[in-house]
Design an enzyme around this catalytic site. Structure first.
Site, short mmCIF file in Angstrom:
data_model
loop_
_atom_site.label_atom_id
_atom_site.label_comp_id
_atom_site.label_asym_id
_atom_site.label_seq_id
_atom_site.Cartn_x
_atom_site.Cartn_y
_atom_site.Cartn_z
N GLY A 46 0.84 -1.20 0.00
CA GLY A 46 0.00 0.00 0.00
C GLY A 46 0.87 1.24 0.00
N GLN A 51 2.82 9.90 1.99
CA GLN A 51 4.18 9.35 2.11
C GLN A 51 5.13 9.90 1.05
OE1 GLN A 51 2.43 5.19 2.44
NE2 GLN A 51 4.33 4.93 3.56
N CYS A 91 5.96 -0.49 7.44
CA CYS A 91 5.61 0.76 6.75
C CYS A 91 6.83 1.23 5.98
CB CYS A 91 5.18 1.82 7.77
SG CYS A 91 4.70 3.38 6.99
N LEU A 92 6.61 1.60 4.74
CA LEU A 92 7.72 2.09 3.92
C LEU A 92 8.31 3.37 4.50
CD1 LEU A 92 6.11 1.39 0.43
CD2 LEU A 92 7.93 0.07 1.56
N HIS A 133 -4.43 1.32 7.52
CA HIS A 133 -3.06 1.86 7.67
C HIS A 133 -2.87 3.08 6.75
CE1 HIS A 133 1.50 1.03 7.84
NE2 HIS A 133 1.38 1.85 6.81
N GLU A 134 -3.37 2.97 5.51
CA GLU A 134 -3.21 4.07 4.54
C GLU A 134 -4.08 5.27 4.89
OE1 GLU A 134 -0.71 3.56 2.96
OE2 GLU A 134 -0.65 1.37 2.91
N HIS A 137 -2.36 7.27 7.36
CA HIS A 137 -1.36 8.17 6.78
C HIS A 137 -2.01 9.48 6.33
CE1 HIS A 137 2.41 5.97 6.65
NE2 HIS A 137 1.89 4.93 6.02
O1 GNR Z 1 4.05 -2.76 2.65
C1 GNR Z 1 3.32 -2.60 3.63
N1 GNR Z 1 2.92 -3.68 4.34
C2 GNR Z 1 1.90 -3.65 5.30
C3 GNR Z 1 1.72 -4.79 6.09
C4 GNR Z 1 0.70 -4.82 7.01
C5 GNR Z 1 -0.16 -3.74 7.15
C6 GNR Z 1 0.03 -2.61 6.38
C7 GNR Z 1 1.04 -2.57 5.45
S1 GNR Z 1 1.23 -1.16 4.46
C8 GNR Z 1 2.91 -1.23 4.04
C9 GNR Z 1 3.27 -0.18 3.00
C10 GNR Z 1 3.07 1.20 3.61
O2 GNR Z 1 3.85 1.74 4.34
N2 GNR Z 1 1.94 1.79 3.35
O3 GNR Z 1 1.66 2.98 3.92
NI NI Z 2 2.75 3.02 5.77
#
Ligand code: GNR
Ligand code: NI
Length: 169
Positions: A46, A51, A91-92, A133-134, A137
């Site tokens: 995601g 980001q 998270c990236l 999660h997104e 952000h």
């Molecule tokens: O790559 C990602 N893996 C992930 C694993 C579990 C729950 C959420 C994520 S999102 C993350 C990529 C990212 O940072 N998205 O904002």
């Molecule tokens: Ni993330």
């Protein structure tokens, strides 16, 4: 197409609350393509516009193993949540750290697709965790906010230290 630079915690720009997208046009579709290219290259499942320092309410996701399930959510709104799941999240913007986070197992979401059409859809499991999660952000929240203050500080110090070394070599 372009690979965009991903901001990293504790960069204060990650705390920006994104504004709604006003118009789904060619420029926005170009950004969507760049978000996918950046996410697949990373690789991640995601990516939120926040980001890459673009503070518009827009996210992409693909939890498939073979890049066959691209999802674009513009101006997403969670209408309902059901059940709970605990997922090991990464998270990236917090590279190298993985921690368990509890979120809803199922979510019902209203959003615009890449043609600007209103869609209502239900997501479950990993895709539901990813979309939550997104959306965090887009609101300036990171998964580390769900951890203890001690863990968050440890991650913060580690990432700052790593980056100082990067600047030297
Ligand atoms: O790559 C990602 N893996 C992930 C694993 C579990 C729950 C959420 C994520 S999102 C993350 C990529 C990212 O940072 N998205 O904002
Ligand atoms: Ni993330």
């Amino acid at each position: 197409m372009a690979i965009l630079k991903i901001l990293e915690f504790p960069d204060p720009r990650l705390r920006t609350k994104a504004r709604s997208v006003e118009k789904v046009d060619a420029a926005l579709r170009q950004l969507i393509d760049d978000l996918f290219e950046t996410m697949y290259a990373a690789p991640g499942i995601g990516l939120a516009a926040t980001q890459v320092d673009i503070h518009q309410r827009l996210l992409v996701a693909d939890v498939s193993a073979d890049q066959t399930d691209p999802q674009v959510l513009i101006n997403p709104q969670i209408l309902a949540k059901d059940g709970t799941q605990v997922t090991e999240e990464g998270c990236l913007s917090v590279p190298g750290f993985y921690e368990e986070v509890e979120r809803a197992e199922h979510i019902r979401v209203c959003f615009l697709d890449r043609d600007g059409v209103v869609v209502e859809n239900e997501f479950s499991g990993l895709l539901a965790a990813c979309v939550q999660h997104e959306i965090d952000h887009l609101d300036g929240r990171l998964f580390v906010d769900y951890l203890s203050e001690a863990k968050r500080q440890r991650i913060r110090k580690r990432l700052l230290k790593d980056r100082r070394l990067q600047a030297v070599v």
